[in-house]
Design a protein around this motif. Structure first.
Motif, PDB file in Angstrom:
ATOM      1  N   ASP A  82       0.808  -1.212   0.000  1.00 24.81           N
ATOM      2  CA  ASP A  82       0.000   0.000   0.000  1.00 24.81           C
ATOM      3  C   ASP A  82       0.845   1.268   0.000  1.00 24.81           C
ATOM      4  N   ARG A  83       2.182   1.142   0.043  1.00 28.57           N
ATOM      5  CA  ARG A  83       3.060   2.299  -0.059  1.00 28.57           C
ATOM      6  C   ARG A  83       3.782   2.363  -1.403  1.00 28.57           C
ATOM      7  N   ILE A  84       3.425   1.470  -2.304  1.00 35.49           N
ATOM      8  CA  ILE A  84       4.015   1.490  -3.642  1.00 35.49           C
ATOM      9  C   ILE A  84       3.234   2.465  -4.507  1.00 35.49           C
ATOM     10  N   ASN A  85       3.926   3.406  -5.110  1.00 35.13           N
ATOM     11  CA  ASN A  85       3.285   4.372  -6.005  1.00 35.13           C
ATOM     12  C   ASN A  85       3.189   3.844  -7.429  1.00 35.13           C
ATOM     13  N   SER A  86       4.227   3.148  -7.860  1.00 35.23           N
ATOM     14  CA  SER A  86       4.214   2.492  -9.170  1.00 35.23           C
ATOM     15  C   SER A  86       5.160   1.310  -9.118  1.00 35.23           C
ATOM     16  N   LEU A  87       4.916   0.347  -9.992  1.00 31.00           N
ATOM     17  CA  LEU A  87       5.697  -0.890  -9.981  1.00 31.00           C
ATOM     18  C   LEU A  87       5.892  -1.361 -11.408  1.00 31.00           C
ATOM     19  N   THR A  88       7.125  -1.696 -11.747  1.00 29.15           N
ATOM     20  CA  THR A  88       7.433  -2.202 -13.083  1.00 29.15           C
ATOM     21  C   THR A  88       8.172  -3.522 -12.971  1.00 29.15           C
ATOM     22  N   VAL A  89       7.607  -4.562 -13.566  1.00 25.34           N
ATOM     23  CA  VAL A  89       8.272  -5.862 -13.634  1.00 25.34           C
ATOM     24  C   VAL A  89       9.143  -5.865 -14.885  1.00 25.34           C
ATOM     25  N   THR A  90      10.446  -5.916 -14.712  1.00 22.68           N
ATOM     26  CA  THR A  90      11.359  -5.829 -15.846  1.00 22.68           C
ATOM     27  C   THR A  90      11.483  -7.190 -16.545  1.00 22.68           C
TER      28      THR A  90
END
Length: 232
Positions: free
Chosen positions: A198-206
């Protein structure tokens, strides 16, 4: 445990494994001696159960062998119901749908008496839904990254609101009650770190993969925490 029940448990354990299971593992699980396991395996083999045995390796059922569907007692059905409700309420939509589908299959094979007593009665355990939509979204992405060993980039806010970008090796997910947390190896800190979804603003799986080692993996993290804080 009666012998008949123990033989059934051995069959269940063998059926649940694709690889060989040692007599020592079976003995430990069933709380009996290895000598008892040897006698039980012999009894199963003499009754026509096709068990493959390899010296120094263990036992497994032949691929051609099949057993009728396992049946659950009332306590087991209640435990399954509770587990499904927890998954439905606390995980992402994909997992919740899968849990509901699995429960429907269990319902289909239950005898009528058990279905009425354990399934159709009003549930006495209530599992409130806590997961916000943002957490569900990141949960699906991070689950994919964990399964495929994909390096993941986070735009993250700490408890004080400070922003940072992290490259992590996601190793597992822990649910603490209202909060899902990623257990990860942080390349910036060169150490294990926990990140709240809930503290992640954005997430990218490379597209880049990581490789776990003897000193960087989920079980190693759990062992460190157990040694440090003891078992809960």
């Amino acid at each position: 445990m009666r012998k008949a029940e123990r033989l059934f448990q051995i069959l269940t354990l063998l059926r649940s494994r694709r690889n060989y299971v040692t007599a020592q593992q079976l003995a430990h699980t069933l709380a009996v001696s290895e000598r008892t396991i040897y006698r039980d395996i012999q009894a199963l083999s003499l009754s026509g159960i096709p068990i493959e045995a390899e010296t120094g390796v263990g036992y497994k059922l032949k691929n051609t062998f099949s057993l009728p569907p396992l049946m659950f007692d009332e306590n087991e059905v209640e435990a399954l119901l509770l587990g499904v409700r927890m998954v439905e309420s606390w995980s992402n939509n994909k997992m919740a749908t899968a849990a509901s589908s699995a429960l429907a299959k269990i319902h289909a094979v239950l005898p009528e008496k058990l279905h009425q007593s354990a399934v159709q009665q009003p549930e006495w355990v209530i599992v409130p839904k806590f997961s916000p939509q943002q957490t569900e979204q990141f949960s699906e992405k991070i689950s994919t990254a964990i399964k495929n060993f994909k390096i993941t980039t986070l735009d993250y806010s700490d408890v004080h609101g400070s922003q940072s970008k992290r490259n992590i090796w996601p190793l597992g997910l822990i649910y603490w009650g209202k909060t899902w947390t990623i257990v990860a190896w942080c390349t910036k800190r060169n150490d294990y770190r926990l990140f709240r979804l809930d503290r992640i603003n954005s997430l990218t799986v490379t597209d880049s993969q990581f490789t776990t080692t003897d000193n960087i993996n989920l079980q190693h993290y759990i062992r460190i925490q157990t040694e440090k804080y003891g078992e809960c």
